[in-house]
Design a protein around this motif. Structure first.
Motif, PDB file in Angstrom:
ATOM      1  N   UNK A  25      65.972  18.032  21.303  1.00  0.00           N
ATOM      2  CA  UNK A  25      67.427  18.042  21.248  1.00  0.00           C
ATOM      3  C   UNK A  25      68.001  19.141  22.131  1.00  0.00           C
ATOM      4  N   UNK A  26      67.405  20.325  22.059  1.00  0.00           N
ATOM      5  CA  UNK A  26      67.821  21.430  22.917  1.00  0.00           C
ATOM      6  C   UNK A  26      67.627  21.067  24.383  1.00  0.00           C
ATOM      7  N   UNK A  27      66.506  20.441  24.656  1.00  0.00           N
ATOM      8  CA  UNK A  27      66.210  20.011  26.025  1.00  0.00           C
ATOM      9  C   UNK A  27      67.286  19.071  26.546  1.00  0.00           C
ATOM     10  N   UNK A  28      67.703  18.113  25.718  1.00  0.00           N
ATOM     11  CA  UNK A  28      68.719  17.132  26.133  1.00  0.00           C
ATOM     12  C   UNK A  28      70.054  17.813  26.443  1.00  0.00           C
ATOM     13  N   UNK A  29      70.398  18.810  25.627  1.00  0.00           N
ATOM     14  CA  UNK A  29      71.640  19.545  25.867  1.00  0.00           C
ATOM     15  C   UNK A  29      71.536  20.344  27.168  1.00  0.00           C
ATOM     16  N   UNK A  30      70.449  21.052  27.330  1.00  0.00           N
ATOM     17  CA  UNK A  30      70.280  21.937  28.480  1.00  0.00           C
ATOM     18  C   UNK A  30      70.223  21.179  29.797  1.00  0.00           C
ATOM     19  N   UNK A  31      69.633  19.999  29.763  1.00  0.00           N
ATOM     20  CA  UNK A  31      69.465  19.214  30.991  1.00  0.00           C
ATOM     21  C   UNK A  31      70.783  18.987  31.732  1.00  0.00           C
ATOM     22  N   UNK A  32      71.860  18.861  30.972  1.00  0.00           N
ATOM     23  CA  UNK A  32      73.161  18.580  31.589  1.00  0.00           C
ATOM     24  C   UNK A  32      73.572  19.676  32.575  1.00  0.00           C
ATOM     25  N   UNK A  33      73.418  20.944  32.147  1.00  0.00           N
ATOM     26  CA  UNK A  33      73.823  22.060  33.003  1.00  0.00           C
ATOM     27  C   UNK A  33      72.661  22.593  33.830  1.00  0.00           C
ATOM     28  N   UNK A  34      71.440  22.348  33.376  1.00  0.00           N
ATOM     29  CA  UNK A  34      70.268  22.894  34.061  1.00  0.00           C
ATOM     30  C   UNK A  34      69.247  21.785  34.263  1.00  0.00           C
ATOM     31  N   UNK A  35      69.546  20.888  35.191  1.00  0.00           N
ATOM     32  CA  UNK A  35      68.720  19.682  35.338  1.00  0.00           C
ATOM     33  C   UNK A  35      67.260  19.956  35.695  1.00  0.00           C
ATOM     34  N   UNK A  36      66.952  21.166  36.128  1.00  0.00           N
ATOM     35  CA  UNK A  36      65.568  21.447  36.518  1.00  0.00           C
ATOM     36  C   UNK A  36      64.704  21.968  35.374  1.00  0.00           C
ATOM     37  N   UNK A  37      65.320  22.253  34.231  1.00  0.00           N
ATOM     38  CA  UNK A  37      64.528  22.845  33.157  1.00  0.00           C
ATOM     39  C   UNK A  37      63.511  21.835  32.627  1.00  0.00           C
TER      40      UNK A  37
END
Lengths: 123, 123
Positions: A25-37
């Motif tokens: 879930x955290x990954x899905x949120x972060x991907x929006x602003x940090x697509x490389x994570x």
DNA sequence: TATAAAATGATAATTATTATCAATTTATGG
DNA sequence: CCATAAATTGATAATAATTATCATTTTATA
């Protein structure tokens, strides 16, 4: 533990989030602003912070592990319908580790209490 | 639920076993006398009996689920060293569901308490 | 600023569990 | 007692969650 930008944003996401998210879930949120994570980075950092006592792992709720920025003693309730996780105050089970030590003599390093049922909205 | 020979031997293995085994562990025991039994059958029957309330699933101990033939309310302690699982009497947390209902208003259908640390032999 | 240690992203591997499906077993109504 | 439907099985494929690997990049410090 060295500083890392990724760890910082993972921790901030966990802290400012109302829910008790999974790594995914955290990954899905972060991907929006940090697509490389990377998802592996999210897992790695959450577990690393949990080992260091900065955050907590919540197990036994679902098949996946949830994480909690609140490290104070408290428990959890998961709604069987909407799957939301709610905090339960620690005072429902006072001195539970001491009582258990008195009964068993085991060295108790931690405990976890999880409830399930239907939350106010779903029941 | 129809009768099945496999379900009977799975239940008997669980009942006569001192530990709180995983599906895999039961499977390993059964294979010796019943080399044709399938791991899927073990999982299927354990979950089926758990749904029917004949046995209980213990979650939150390790990455895998353990099963318990004792359906009376009680809790568990897992030793961080030897990984053995011990029963903890329910009276360490009296009226915990009622208290939690009083605080939250949630409909509580069940709860689980798991301790970890070092057992008498390992500490 | 050179160097060692730590962390990253991409992805392969692993572990636990569930799903699928043809064959077999079980329950039961005539 | 047998025909039939429903339940169960074993074998195995598939899935879901998580961890391991490794070349590259970032961070701390002497």
């Amino acid at each position: 533990m060295n500083y890392s930008k990724q760890r910082e944003i993972i921790y901030n996401t966990l802290k400012t989030n109302v829910v008790h998210p999974t790594a995914e879930y955290i990954y899905e949120i972060l991907k929006k602003r940090h697509p490389n994570i990377s998802l592996a980075t999210v897992y790695r950092n959450l577990n690393q912070m949990a080992s260091a006592g900065i955050i907590k792992r919540i197990e036994g709720l679902e098949s996946s592990v949830h994480y909690d920025h609140n490290t104070h003693e408290h428990y959890h309730f998961i709604c069987d319908k909407c799957k939301k996780v709610f905090d339960i105050d620690a005072d429902i089970a006072p001195d539970i580790e001491d009582k258990t030590f008195a009964k068993t003599g085991f060295a108790i390093l931690g405990h976890e209490i999880t409830f399930h049922g239907f939350c106010a909205d779903c029941k």
